[in-house]
Design an enzyme around this catalytic site. Structure first.
Site, short mmCIF file in Angstrom:
data_model
loop_
_atom_site.label_atom_id
_atom_site.label_comp_id
_atom_site.label_asym_id
_atom_site.label_seq_id
_atom_site.Cartn_x
_atom_site.Cartn_y
_atom_site.Cartn_z
NE ARG A 1 27.35 20.73 -5.21
CZ ARG A 1 26.74 20.24 -4.15
NH1 ARG A 1 27.33 20.33 -2.97
NH2 ARG A 1 25.56 19.67 -4.24
CG HIS B 1 3.18 -4.19 -9.52
ND1 HIS B 1 4.05 -4.38 -10.57
CD2 HIS B 1 1.97 -3.93 -10.07
CE1 HIS B 1 3.39 -4.27 -11.71
NE2 HIS B 1 2.13 -4.00 -11.44
CG ASP C 1 -7.14 7.34 -17.11
OD1 ASP C 1 -6.77 6.31 -16.52
OD2 ASP C 1 -6.56 7.78 -18.12
NE ARG D 1 -4.82 -2.86 -16.04
CZ ARG D 1 -4.84 -1.67 -15.46
NH1 ARG D 1 -5.82 -0.83 -15.74
NH2 ARG D 1 -3.92 -1.31 -14.59
N GLY E 1 15.23 14.52 -1.07
CA GLY E 1 16.39 15.33 -1.38
C GLY E 1 17.19 14.80 -2.56
NE ARG F 1 0.72 2.55 -17.15
CZ ARG F 1 -0.39 1.92 -17.52
NH1 ARG F 1 -0.37 1.15 -18.59
NH2 ARG F 1 -1.51 2.06 -16.84
CG MET G 1 4.62 1.94 -10.25
SD MET G 1 3.14 1.11 -9.63
CE MET G 1 3.43 -0.54 -10.27
CD GLN H 1 6.52 2.73 -6.78
OE1 GLN H 1 6.50 3.93 -7.01
NE2 GLN H 1 6.93 1.83 -7.66
NE ARG H 2 -0.65 -0.49 -9.52
CZ ARG H 2 -1.06 -1.05 -10.63
NH1 ARG H 2 -1.46 -2.32 -10.61
NH2 ARG H 2 -1.07 -0.39 -11.76
CB THR I 1 -5.30 5.96 -9.66
OG1 THR I 1 -4.02 5.89 -10.32
CG2 THR I 1 -5.78 7.39 -9.69
CG ASP J 1 -3.31 9.83 -13.52
OD1 ASP J 1 -4.16 9.48 -12.67
OD2 ASP J 1 -2.98 9.12 -14.48
NE ARG K 1 -19.19 -0.65 8.79
CZ ARG K 1 -18.53 -0.94 9.89
NH1 ARG K 1 -18.12 0.02 10.71
NH2 ARG K 1 -18.28 -2.20 10.20
CG ASP L 1 -0.40 6.47 -11.83
OD1 ASP L 1 0.70 6.16 -11.30
OD2 ASP L 1 -0.95 5.79 -12.70
N GLY M 1 -5.97 -0.70 -11.77
CA GLY M 1 -4.93 -1.00 -10.80
C GLY M 1 -5.41 -0.77 -9.37
#
Length: 319
Positions: A211, A249, A103, A72, A185, A171, A169, A251-252, A125, A129, A25, A127, A11
Site C-alpha cells: 500500500r 542497558h 522478584d 547479585r 506507532g 527477558r 529490555m 534503558q536503566r 525494576t 513485571d 527521611r 520490567d 538490576g
C-alpha cells in the site's frame, strides 16, 4: 522499632535513589535510625553498611543508579547464607529491613520473613513485571528512554526507506516493548507473552509495502530472541533487509522521570509506615493511584497481565 536498614538489590532502575531518600527521611521523621546496606545481600553478608542521615540523602532524588550500589549474591541463595544475613542484621541491632528490587530480591526478602525478620519490599525494576502494583519504580523512565531512541530511528527509517528492528529490555516481560510500540506507532511488537508467528509478521510487512509504505519499525523484547536472529529470519524468509538497534542497558540509566520520582517517594514513605504499623513480609505498591500492600510471595507467583487494549491498539493503529 528503633533502627531500619535499606538495601537495593538486582538490576538498578531509575528512581531507586528517590526511594532510598524517602525511606531515610520518613524513618528519621519517626525518630528512627537508618543504615544503608551497600551491594545488596552480598554487602549484608560482608557487613558493608553506612549510616544514612537527612543530609547524606540530600540531592539524590534525581540521580540515576543507586548510591548504595547493587549486586547479585549467590551466597544469599543458600540457606546458610540467609541465616548468616539474619545474624548480621541482628548484630547490627536492625529491627526492620526495606528491600528495593525485583522478584529475585523479593525471594531473598521472603526467606528472611520466613525466619521471623520484619521485611518490606519496594518494587524497583524497569520490567514492570511484579504483580500487585500498577507500576514499578523505573518503568516509566525506561519506556521514555527507549521511546526517545525509537522516535529518532523512525526519522532515519523514513529518510532511507528502511526496516528497523529495535531490541528493548524484557527477558520475561513485554511491558517495555508494548508500551514503546504503542507510543512510537511501531508496525509490530514482538513480546514473550504472545506467540511469535514469522509468517504473520511477513504478511503485515508485505501488506504495508504493497500500500506504499516505505519504512517500518519492529519493537522486539529481548526475551523472545536477539534482534540479529529476527533480522536473519526476515531476510531468509522474505528477503527483507532489516537494520538492527539494541538499546541495552541505556534503558536503566539516567535520572528518573517525574512519575518515577513521585512513585518512589510515595512507596518509600509508605514502606516505613507499614513496618512501623507491624506489617511484614509484604511489598508496597500503587493500584489505581492508591497505596496498597501485597504478600511478597504473590508478587512473583501471580502473573501480571499486559493490558489487552494495548495489544489490540498495536494491531488496530499499525495498518
Amino acid at each position: 522499632m528503633k533502627r531500619l536498614a535499606v538495601l537495593t538489590s538486582g538490576g538498578d532502575s531509575p528512581g531507586m535513589n528517590a526511594a532510598i531518600r524517602a525511606v531515610t527521611r520518613a524513618a528519621i521523621y519517626r525518630n528512627l535510625d537508618v543504615i544503608g546496606v551497600r551491594r545488596g545481600y552480598e554487602g549484608l553478608l560482608d557487613g558493608d553498611v553506612i549510616p544514612l542521615t537527612k543530609s547524606s540523602v540530600g540531592g539524590i532524588i534525581h540521580r540515576g543508579g543507586t548510591i548504595l550500589r547493587t549486586a547479585r549474591s549467590e551466597r544469599f541463595k543458600r540457606p546458610e547464607g540467609v541465616n548468616e544475613g539474619l545474624s548480621r542484621l541482628r548484630s547490627l541491632d536492625v529491627d526492620g529491613l526495606v528491600v528495593i528490587g525485583g522478584d529475585g530480591s523479593f525471594r531473598g526478602a521472603q526467606e528472611l520473613h520466613l525466619r521471623g525478620f520484619p521485611v518490606v519490599g519496594i518494587p524497583g525494576t524497569i520490567d514492570n513485571d511484579l504483580w500487585g502494583t500498577d507500576a514499578t519504580i523505573g518503568f516509566d523512565t525506561a519506556v521514555n528512554t527507549a521511546l526517545d531512541a525509537v522516535v529518532k530511528l523512525r526519522d532515519t527509517a523514513s529518510s532511507h526507506d528502511r526496516l528497523f528492528v529495535v531490541e528493548v529490555m524484557g527477558r520475561h516481560s513485554g511491558w517495555i516493548a508494548l508500551s514503546v510500540g504503542v507510543a512510537s506507532g511501531a508496525e509490530h511488537v514482538v513480546i514473550p507473552e504472545v506467540s511469535f508467528e514469522l509468517g504473520r509478521l511477513c504478511d503485515k510487512l508485505h501488506y504495508a509495502k504493497k500500500r506504499g509504505k516505505t519504512h517500518s519499525l519492529i519493537v522486539l523484547a529481548e526475551g523472545v530472541m536477539p534482534a540479529q536472529e529476527l533480522a536473519s529470519l526476515l531476510s531468509d524468509t522474505a528477503g527483507y533487509d532489516a537494520r538492527i538497534t539494541v538499546l541495552g542497558h541505556i534503558q536503566r540509566g539516567g535520572g528518573p522521570s517525574a512519575a518515577d520520582a513521585i512513585l518512589a517517594s510515595r512507596l518509600g514513605a509508605f514502606a516505613v509506615e507499614s513496618l512501623c504499623d507491624g506489617e511484614k513480609g509484604i511489598m508496597v505498591g500503587c493500584v489505581n493511584g492508591a497505596m496498597c500492600t501485597v504478600p511478597l510471595e504473590k508478587t512473583w507467583a501471580e502473573r501480571k497481565p499486559l493490558p489487552p487494549e494495548l495489544l489490540e491498539l498495536v494491531e488496530t493503529l499499525s495498518i
